[in-house]
Write a protein that holds these residues in place. Structure first.
Motif, mmCIF file in Angstrom:
data_model
loop_
_atom_site.group_PDB
_atom_site.id
_atom_site.type_symbol
_atom_site.label_atom_id
_atom_site.label_comp_id
_atom_site.label_asym_id
_atom_site.label_seq_id
_atom_site.Cartn_x
_atom_site.Cartn_y
_atom_site.Cartn_z
ATOM 1 N N PRO A 337 0.838 -1.364 0.191
ATOM 2 C CA PRO A 337 -0.254 -0.388 0.427
ATOM 3 C C PRO A 337 0.794 0.914 -0.175
ATOM 4 O O PRO A 337 2.090 0.938 0.296
ATOM 5 N N ILE A 338 0.416 2.825 -0.673
ATOM 6 C CA ILE A 338 0.725 3.470 -0.197
ATOM 7 C C ILE A 338 0.007 4.720 0.618
ATOM 8 O O ILE A 338 -0.709 4.140 1.315
ATOM 9 N N ASP A 345 3.203 13.409 -8.951
ATOM 10 C CA ASP A 345 3.706 12.852 -9.487
ATOM 11 C C ASP A 345 4.791 10.933 -8.875
ATOM 12 O O ASP A 345 5.841 10.506 -9.062
ATOM 13 N N THR A 346 3.905 10.937 -7.486
ATOM 14 C CA THR A 346 4.917 9.573 -6.887
ATOM 15 C C THR A 346 4.767 8.052 -8.122
ATOM 16 O O THR A 346 3.325 8.545 -8.474
ATOM 17 N N VAL A 347 6.419 7.523 -7.926
ATOM 18 C CA VAL A 347 6.213 6.291 -9.061
ATOM 19 C C VAL A 347 5.261 5.202 -8.104
ATOM 20 O O VAL A 347 5.846 4.779 -7.192
ATOM 21 N N GLU A 395 -10.601 8.314 2.719
ATOM 22 C CA GLU A 395 -12.288 8.069 3.283
ATOM 23 C C GLU A 395 -13.022 7.887 1.856
ATOM 24 O O GLU A 395 -14.219 7.633 2.101
ATOM 25 N N LYS A 396 -12.458 8.771 0.874
ATOM 26 C CA LYS A 396 -14.036 7.808 -0.560
ATOM 27 C C LYS A 396 -13.510 6.740 -0.636
ATOM 28 O O LYS A 396 -14.313 6.462 -1.536
ATOM 29 N N VAL A 397 -12.032 6.338 -1.545
ATOM 30 C CA VAL A 397 -11.606 5.165 -2.215
ATOM 31 C C VAL A 397 -10.815 4.330 -1.923
ATOM 32 O O VAL A 397 -9.532 4.994 -1.732
ATOM 33 N N PRO A 398 -10.969 3.868 -0.600
ATOM 34 C CA PRO A 398 -10.080 3.109 0.020
ATOM 35 C C PRO A 398 -9.268 1.907 -0.714
ATOM 36 O O PRO A 398 -7.726 2.242 -0.499
ATOM 37 N N GLU A 399 -9.689 1.524 -2.314
ATOM 38 C CA GLU A 399 -7.907 1.049 -2.648
ATOM 39 C C GLU A 399 -8.688 0.777 -4.259
ATOM 40 O O GLU A 399 -9.477 1.005 -4.825
ATOM 41 N N LEU A 425 -3.240 3.849 2.788
ATOM 42 C CA LEU A 425 -2.537 3.947 4.414
ATOM 43 C C LEU A 425 -3.193 5.210 4.669
ATOM 44 O O LEU A 425 -2.808 6.170 3.711
ATOM 45 N N ASP A 426 -3.830 5.045 6.022
ATOM 46 C CA ASP A 426 -4.652 5.950 6.388
ATOM 47 C C ASP A 426 -3.731 6.889 6.473
ATOM 48 O O ASP A 426 -3.016 6.318 7.854
ATOM 49 N N ILE A 427 -3.859 7.889 7.531
ATOM 50 C CA ILE A 427 -3.680 8.973 7.673
ATOM 51 C C ILE A 427 -4.962 9.875 8.822
ATOM 52 O O ILE A 427 -5.345 9.381 8.241
ATOM 53 N N ASN A 428 -4.093 10.561 9.383
ATOM 54 C CA ASN A 428 -5.194 10.653 10.658
ATOM 55 C C ASN A 428 -5.525 12.721 9.646
ATOM 56 O O ASN A 428 -4.811 13.540 10.322
ATOM 57 N N ASP A 429 -6.525 12.343 8.799
ATOM 58 C CA ASP A 429 -6.717 13.442 8.192
ATOM 59 C C ASP A 429 -8.128 13.737 8.341
ATOM 60 O O ASP A 429 -9.121 15.081 8.179
ATOM 61 N N ASN A 430 -9.413 13.452 9.099
ATOM 62 C CA ASN A 430 -10.635 13.952 9.207
ATOM 63 C C ASN A 430 -10.762 13.734 10.991
ATOM 64 O O ASN A 430 -10.710 13.033 11.952
#
Length: 779
Positions: A337-338, A345-347, A395-399, A425-430
C-alpha cells in the motif's frame, strides 16, 4: 489404178482459232476448184476426233476445232505432234495423205505434283547434306518445258539443279548451315520452276522443313531467383508458388521433373512440399513467423531425354506476420500500500509491454481506466511508469483495482490486461463527526441512577488508531455542581448515563458539551452540544388550596338564602406541581344534595346556583368536589363543602365585584395582610415599569388575555381575594408552580411576625413575562 499423193506436212500452231485457214489444199494439190466441186471428195480423219476439214467449194484446209497439242500428244517421246487426214477424190479416184504438224506454244506453266513437300531434318544433320525434291512437270516441249528452279531466300538451304538423261531438270536441297530446332523448328521454303518459253511461265511448291529435335537444351526457369511472401498460419496445402521451368526441346526431351537440391535444408523440406510433376510448392506444416521469418530453397528441373539435362533456381520465402500473438504485460514493480497523502507524480508501478508480432501487429499501446487519479508516463522504449495524477483520499476510495490494458495496432487488434490492487494507508486527516450538531435528550423524571440516556456516537472515517475515539464531558458547573457529578459518558462508545434521579419540579434542563477525540498523532477532536430536558411524570396529585381547610377535608360555608340564580357560591382551586397535561385539572361533583340547585364549571371549579332557593330546599347542602389531573394514570383530590343558608342581609355580587369584608375580619392578622398586600403592590408596580422598559427593546409579545380577578368569602382566616392567598409553607411552592405555568407571576412576601406569608399571583399578560427567574429567586 489408184494414185496416192503424199503431202509432207503443214505446220499449224496450236493457238489458231476455229475457222482459221491452214492452207489452200486445192492449189497445193494442183486441182482447180471447179474440178473439186464436180467430183466427189471424202475426207477421213485419222484418230477419234476431227479437228481439220476441207472446204469443198474453195479447197481450203481450215481448223474445225481448236487443237491442244498437250492433249493430242500427251507423251513427250518426241517433240513432234501430227494430225493425219486422208482425202479421197472420185472419178477418178485419187487419194491424198495430209500431215498437219501442230507446233507447241508455251501455253502451260510448270507445276508440281504436290503443292507442299514435307521434309524432316534432324537439327544434328551436317552441313552439305543433300535432300531430294520433287520435280516440276510442264506439258510443253522443247524450250517451253522446265528450264530452271529457284529457291526462296534461306540462311540454311540452297538448290542444286541436276539434268536427267532425257534432258529433264530436277533440283536437290542442300543444307548450307546447321539447324537449331530451338531457334527455328520449321523452315518454310518456296520452290519455283521456270520454263523457257516466251514469255516464261512458272510454277511453285511449298517446302516445309521440320527440324527434328535432339536433347541439346537444358531446362531453364523464368528467373534465377524467386522471392515470395507467405502468411503465417496459412492452411496446410495452400499454394505458395508454382515454379515453371521450360525446355526448348520437345517431346521427352522437354518433359521436366522438379526436385529439391542438396542445398535445401531438411527443416525447409518439412515445411514445404514440392510437386515433381508441375513444380507447385505448397505449405506442408503450420508456419510460425515467430519461429522463422525466412526460408531459402533451391529447386532443380531435369528433363527426361537421353543424357538428361537440368537447370536450377533459388527461392526465398518471406513469412508475413499475422496478428496472432497477444501483447504481454510485465509488472516490474508495484508499490502497495501507499499513504493517502502521497504527492503528485509519485511512481506507483513500473510496467513493461511487448508483442512478438512485427510491424503494426507488434506496436502496442498501454492504457489504464479513465477517471482514476493515476496516469501513465513512458520512461523508455516499452517501459511505462504509473504515477499519481490527483490527490488521493482513502476515505472516499480505500483501494483501487488498476487494470493495465495493452492493445496492439493489428487488424483486428489483440489485447491483454492485468489487474493490480492498490491499497491506501490511512493518515489522521479527518476530525470525528457527530451525526448531529445538537442533541436534545428527553429524560423522564424519577429515572433510576445509572440509566442510559442516549448513545452519542461520533464517526471518524479514518482507520485504526486514527479512528479510535474517546469521549469526554466538557466540565461546566451549575449551582456549584459539576456536570460530571450529574452525568457520565462511556469514553469508548459515547453512551451517556444519568448519575442521579432527576425531579422535574426541581430541575428542568441541562446544557453542556461532549467532546470526541481520536487517537491519532496529533489527535483531532470535535464537540457537540447536548440539551437534557427533564420530562414531567404525573407523580404529584392535585392539592386543593381553596376553599382552604385547616383540618380534614370538610369546609363549612354560609350563603344567604336569598342568593340569586347564577351567583357564585364557592370556587374550588386545586394546584398540581406537575407540568403540561399532567397539571391540567378538571372538576366534577362527586356528591351533591340537590343536582338541580348547583352547577360546577369543570375547568375553573366555580360553583354557582342554578336557581334561587325555595322553602322546600333543605337548609344544609353537602357538596363533594373531586379535582382530577390529566395524567396517566390520573391523580385526584376531593373536598367536601357544607353549605348552610342563612337569613342575613348579605348582598350577593357578581363575579367581577369585590365583596367587602365584615368588620370583625379586621383582626391583627388581617392588618398585617393589608400591609403586606400594599408592599407587594408596590413591588409589582416597580416590576411592571422595569418590564415595560425592557419590552421597548424587544419584539412586542402577542396580546394576552385580560387578567381574571376572583373573589370568595370565607369565615376562616384563609382569604383568596384578587388571587391572593394566605398560606403556610406546605403548599406555597405548589401554588407557585401552578400559577407560573398558567402564565402568572407569583410573589411570596412574609408577614411582619414571620408566621405567615402572602403569596401574590399577577397575570403575566400585564407584561411581566420575563420575571420568572426573579420570582423564583424571590421565593
Amino acid at each position: 489404178m489408184t494414185t496416192v499423193f503424199t503431202v509432207t506436212h503443214y505446220s499449224v500452231p496450236e493457238e489458231m482459232e476455229e475457222g482459221s485457214v491452214v492452207a489452200n489444199l486445192a492449189a497445193d494439190l494442183g486441182l482447180d476448184v471447179k474440178t473439186l466441186h464436180n467430183r466427189k471428195m471424202r475426207v477421213d480423219v485419222v484418230g477419234n476426233k476431227k479437228y481439220l476439214d476441207i472446204n469443198r467449194d474453195t479447197g481450203e484446209l481450215f481448223i474445225l476445232e481448236r487443237m491442244d497439242r498437250e492433249f493430242l500428244c500427251p507423251l513427250k517421246t518426241s517433240t513432234s505432234c501430227f494430225l493425219k487426214i486422208d482425202a479421197t477424190i472420185e472419178n477418178p479416184i485419187r487419194m491424198f495423205n495430209i500431215e498437219v504438224e501442230i507446233t507447241d506454244i508455251n501455253d502451260n506453266a510448270p507445276h508440281f505434283r504436290r503443292g507442299t513437300m514435307h521434309l524432316d531434318i534432324s537439327e544434328s544433320s551436317p552441313v552439305g547434306e543433300r535432300f531430294s525434291l520433287n520435280n516440276a512437270a510442264d506439258p510443253d516441249v522443247g524450250t517451253n518445258s522446265v528450264k530452271d528452279y529457284h529457291l526462296s531466300s534461306s540462311q540454311h538451304f540452297a538448290l542444286e539443279i541436276q539434268t536427267g538423261r532425257d534432258g529433264s531438270k530436277f533440283a536437290d536441297l542442300i543444307l548450307t548451315k546447321a539447324l537449331d530446332r530451338e531457334q527455328q523448328a520449321v523452315h518454310n521454303l518456296i520452290l519455283t520452276a521456270v520454263d523457257g518459253g516466251v514469255p516464261t511461265r512458272t510454277g511453285t511448291a511449298s517446302i516445309i522443313v521440320r527440324v527434328l529435335d535432339v536433347n541439346d537444351n537444358a531446362p531453364s526457369f523464368d528467373k534465377d531467383k524467386y522471392v515470395v511472401d507467405v502468411m503465417e498460419n496459412s492452411p496446410i496445402g495452400s499454394l505458395v508458388i508454382k515454379l515453371n521451368a521450360t525446355d526448348l526441346d520437345e517431346g521427352s526431351n522437354s518433359d521436366i521433373a522438379y526436385s529439391y537440391s542438396l542445398y535445401t535444408s531438411e527443416r525447409t523440406q518439412k515445411m514445404f512440399t514440392l510437386n515433381p510433376e508441375n513444380g507447385e510448392i505448397r505449405v506442408k506444416e503450420m508456419i510460425n513467423y515467430e519461429d522463422l521469418k525466412l526460408y531459402e530453397l533451391e529447386v532443380i528441373a531435369t528433363d527426361k531425354g537421353p543424357n538428361s539435362l537440368s537447370g536450377q533456381c533459388k527461392l526465398t520465402i518471406h513469412v508475413t506476420d499475422m496478428n496472432d500473438n497477444h501483447p504481454e504485460i510485465s509488472i516490474k514493480s508495484f508499490q502497495s500500500p501507499i499513504k493517502e497523502n502521497e504527492p503528485i507524480d509519485t511512481v506507483i508501478a513500473v510496467v513493461s509491454v511487448s508483442d512478438k508480432d512485427s510491424g503494426d501487429n507488434g506496436v502496442v499501446d498501454l492504457h489504464v481506466p479513465d477517471n482514476m487519479p493515476f496516469r501513465l508516463r513512458e520512461s523508455s522504449d516499452n517501459y511505462y511508469e504509473l504515477v499519481v495524477s490527483e490527490p488521493l483520499d482513502r476515505e472516499k476510495v480505500p483501494e483501487y483495482d488498476i487494470t493495465f490494458t495493452v492493445t496492439d495496432r493489428g487488424s483486428p487488434p489483440l489485447s491483454d490486461n492485468e489487474t493490480m490492487t492498490l491499497e491506501l494507508l490511512d493518515i489522521n486527516d479527518n476530525v470525528p463527526q457527530f451525526p448531529q450538531s445538537f442533541y436534545t435528550i428527553r429524560v423522564v423524571e424519577n429515572n433510576a441512577p445509572g440509566a442510559l440516556l442516549s448513545s452519542l456516537t461520533a464517526f471518524d472515517p479514518d482507520l485504526h488508531e486514527n479512528q479510535y475515539l474517546v469521549y469526554f464531558i466538557l466540565e461546566k458547573e451549575i449551582a456549584n455542581t459539576s456536570m460530571s457529578m450529574l452525568f457520565s459518558i462511556n469514553p469508548e462508545n459515547g453512551n451517556l448515563y444519568a448519575l442521579k434521579t432527576f425531579d422535574y419540579e426541581i430541575e428542568k434542563e441541562f446544557l453542556f458539551h461532549i467532546e470526541a477525540r481520536d487517537s491519532g498523532s496529533p489527535p483531532l477532536s470535535s464537540n457537540v452540544t447536548v440539551h437534557i430536558i427533564i420530562v414531567d411524570q404525573n407523580d404529584n396529585a392535585p392539592v386543593i388550596v381553596s376553599p382552604w381547610r385547616a383540618h380534614g377535608s370538610v369546609v363549612e360555608e354560609k350563603i344567604p338564602r336569598s342568593t340569586d340564580k347564577g351567583s357564585l357560591v364557592a370556587k374550588v382551586i386545586a394546584l398540581d406541581t406537575d407540568s403540561v397535561h399532567n397539571s391540567r385539572i378538571t372538576y366534577q361533583f362527586l356528591q351533591v344534595t340537590d343536582a338541580t340547585l348547583f352547577s360546577l364549571d369543570q375547568y375553573n371549579g366555580e360553583i354557582r346556583t342554578m336557581r334561587m332557593f325555595s322553602y322546600r330546599d333543605p337548609r344544609h347542602q353537602r357538596l363533594v368536589v373531586v379535582a382530577k389531573d390529566n395524567g396517566e394514570p390520573a391523580l385526584s383530590a376531593t373536598v367536601t363543602i357544607k353549605l348552610s343558608t342563612v337569613e342575613t342581609a348579605v348582598k350577593a355580587h357578581s363575579d367581577m365585584t369585590e365583596v367587602p369584608l365584615e368588620y370583625d375580619i379586621f383582626s391583627d392578622l388581617n392588618l398585617y395582610l393589608v400591609i403586606g398586600l400594599g408592599s407587594v403592590s408596590f413591588l409589582l408596580l416597580i416590576t411592571i415599569l422595569v418590564t415595560i422598559v425592557l419590552k421597548c427593546q424587544k419584539p412586542k409579545p402577542s396580546i394576552a388575555a385580560p387578567p381574571c380577578r376572583n373573589s370568595v368569602i370565607s369565615e376562616r382566616n384563609s382569604t383568596i381575594a384578587d388571587s391572593t392567598l394566605v398560606s403556610n409553607d406546605a403548599y406555597w411552592y405548589s401554588l407557585f408552580l401552578a400559577e407560573t405555568r398558567k402564565g402568572k407571576l407569583v410573589v411570596r412576601q412574609p408577614l411582619p411576625k414571620g408566621s405567615r406569608y402572602i403569596v401574590s399571583s399577577i397575570p403575566r399578560g400585564t407584561g411581566l413575562t420575563d420575571t420568572s427567574d426573579s420570582a423564583a429567586s424571590t421565593l
